[in-house]
Design an enzyme around this catalytic site. Structure first.
Site, PDB file in Angstrom:
ATOM      1  N   LYS A  33       0.847  -1.199   0.000  1.00 34.45           N
ATOM      2  CA  LYS A  33       0.000   0.000   0.000  1.00 34.45           C
ATOM      3  C   LYS A  33       0.885   1.252   0.000  1.00 34.45           C
ATOM      4  O   LYS A  33       0.628   2.206  -0.724  1.00 34.45           O
ATOM      5  CB  LYS A  33      -0.936  -0.005   1.223  1.00 34.45           C
ATOM      6  CG  LYS A  33      -2.040  -1.048   1.113  1.00 34.45           C
ATOM      7  CD  LYS A  33      -2.804  -1.223   2.418  1.00 34.45           C
ATOM      8  CE  LYS A  33      -3.635  -2.499   2.368  1.00 34.45           C
ATOM      9  NZ  LYS A  33      -4.267  -2.855   3.646  1.00 34.45           N
ATOM     10  N   GLN A  68      -5.726  -2.391   9.985  1.00 35.01           N
ATOM     11  CA  GLN A  68      -5.219  -3.549   9.236  1.00 35.01           C
ATOM     12  C   GLN A  68      -5.615  -4.847   9.953  1.00 35.01           C
ATOM     13  O   GLN A  68      -5.294  -5.035  11.131  1.00 35.01           O
ATOM     14  CB  GLN A  68      -3.688  -3.445   9.107  1.00 35.01           C
ATOM     15  CG  GLN A  68      -3.056  -4.530   8.263  1.00 35.01           C
ATOM     16  CD  GLN A  68      -3.360  -4.366   6.768  1.00 35.01           C
ATOM     17  OE1 GLN A  68      -3.380  -3.267   6.235  1.00 35.01           O
ATOM     18  NE2 GLN A  68      -3.626  -5.481   6.104  1.00 35.01           N
ATOM     19  N   ASP A  98     -11.878   0.808   3.491  1.00 32.45           N
ATOM     20  CA  ASP A  98     -12.041  -0.646   3.353  1.00 32.45           C
ATOM     21  C   ASP A  98     -13.510  -1.039   3.218  1.00 32.45           C
ATOM     22  O   ASP A  98     -13.815  -2.199   2.943  1.00 32.45           O
ATOM     23  CB  ASP A  98     -11.442  -1.371   4.576  1.00 32.45           C
ATOM     24  CG  ASP A  98      -9.968  -1.705   4.388  1.00 32.45           C
ATOM     25  OD1 ASP A  98      -9.500  -1.696   3.232  1.00 32.45           O
ATOM     26  OD2 ASP A  98      -9.289  -1.978   5.398  1.00 32.45           O
TER      27      ASP A  98
END
Ligand SMILES: NC(=O)c1ccc[n+]([C@@H]2O[C@H](COP(=O)([O-])OP(=O)(O)OC[C@H]3O[C@@H](n4cnc5c(N)ncnc54)[C@H](OP(=O)(O)O)[C@@H]3O)[C@@H](O)[C@H]2O)c1
Length: 290
Positions: free
Chosen positions: A49, A93, A116
């Site tokens: 990322k 995460q 997300d």
């Protein structure tokens, strides 16, 4: 030989488009990634990322918290990023260490910064096919790749193996939203081979290395392999401790001469997931700054 659906190529195109878009923005978008502990797979995903972000001119701020961080402290830190007008996307995460309540922490993220697409508000938008839904990156990537290759979805019989909240379900819902007829399979599914053989598009999100062999597929199908599994190489490689290799859920070599189109692993959905995450970030940026 099947047509190979090259996610890497589309990811590269998207990278160039997103970089151009960022250049036109007043300020650079910022993505914040919270990580707890030192999960190796997470380290790798975060590196990818960061790499993609830097290529398109986006700031990626990685906040690494110790495993003993208190829930209260973690929540406060999320709140701080929620309230920072210079931050446009926030990620927790996953997976978090087992003692953390992932759902509760993800729910703390401002839905407008939830790149997300995992907060309740965004899940509902996906379910109701709201045009403002932030679609989880893997699902967005799958649909983008299929569109890129001009594969029609309306009325098609799609089978998704996998029902996780992160991958299988959002992928299945994205196909429903495009008017496909979707069957979701899992470990309790009976006669899996019969079901998968009847699919026009078969999507695997299992995490079972090379489980899908020629017995599960049929001619004319499109296969989307989302699985990313690391397995040992040959005996000799193991002995000399050579890096493990990455394979999908599908026995690529065995099915590639039967089906019509297939994604490779690596180089299929993986690179697209990262690109799609940044599409989500830029969408959030634009809505936040309206
Ligand atoms: N390409 C990408 O960018 C990307 C992004 C995210 C994840 N992934 C990969 O996608 C895979 C799935 O991830 P996940 O987080 O969804 O995993 P997960 O939470 O472990 O879910 C796996 C799903 O597959 C089903 N399944 C596993 N083996 C099966 C079998 N033999 N028969 C039928 N169903 C089976 C499970 O059924 P039950 O529900 O009955 O247990 C479960 O629903 C992993 O390999 C992951 O690394 C790839």
């Amino acid at each position: 030989m099947a047509k190979i659906l090259e996610g890497r190529t589309l990811s590269q195109n998207l990278m160039e488009t997103l970089a151009e878009k960022v250049k036109s923005f007043e300020v650079s978008p910022t993505l914040v990634i919270f990580q707890v502990g030192d999960n190796k797979a997470s380290n790798l995903y975060i590196e990818k990322k960061k790499e993609f972000g830097s290529k398109i001119g986006v700031n990626v701020k990685h906040i690494k918290l110790p495993e003993n961080v208190s829930l209260g402290d973690f929540e406060k830190q999320i709140e701080r990023e929620n309230n920072d007008p210079d931050v446009h996307g926030v990620i927790v995460q996953l997976p978090l260490p087992a003692n953390f309540d992932s759902d509760r922490l993800v729910e703390k993220i401002n839905p407008k910064k939830d790149v997300d697409g995992l907060t309740g508000e965004n899940v509902k938008k996906l379910l109701t096919n709201d045009k403002d839904a932030i679609v989880p990156a893997t699902a967005r990537g799958v649909i983008s790749l299929i569109d890129f290759y001009g594969i029609p979805l309306e009325g098609k019989n799609v089978v998704v193996i996998g029902r996780s909240a992160l991958v299988g379900k959002p992928v299945a819902m994205s196909f429903v939203n495009r008017n496909s007829t979707v069957t979701i399979c899992h470990r309790k599914t009976q006669n899996l081979k019969e079901i998968t053989k009847r699919a026009q598009i078969l999507v695997t999100a299992m995490g079972s290395p090379q489980f899908i062999d020629k017995e599960f597929v049929s001619e004319g199908q499109t296969i989307i392999d989302i699985g990313i599994n690391t397995v040992s190489g040959s005996k000799m490689e193991e002995e000399v401790n050579v890096a493990k290799k990455v394979v999908g859920d599908v026995k690529f070599e065995e099915v590639k001469d039967i089906v019509e189109a297939i994604t490779p692993v690596p180089g299929g959905i993986g690179p697209l997931t990262v690109a799609s995450l940044f599409q989500n970030l830029l969408d959030c940026y634009q809505k936040l700054r309206k």
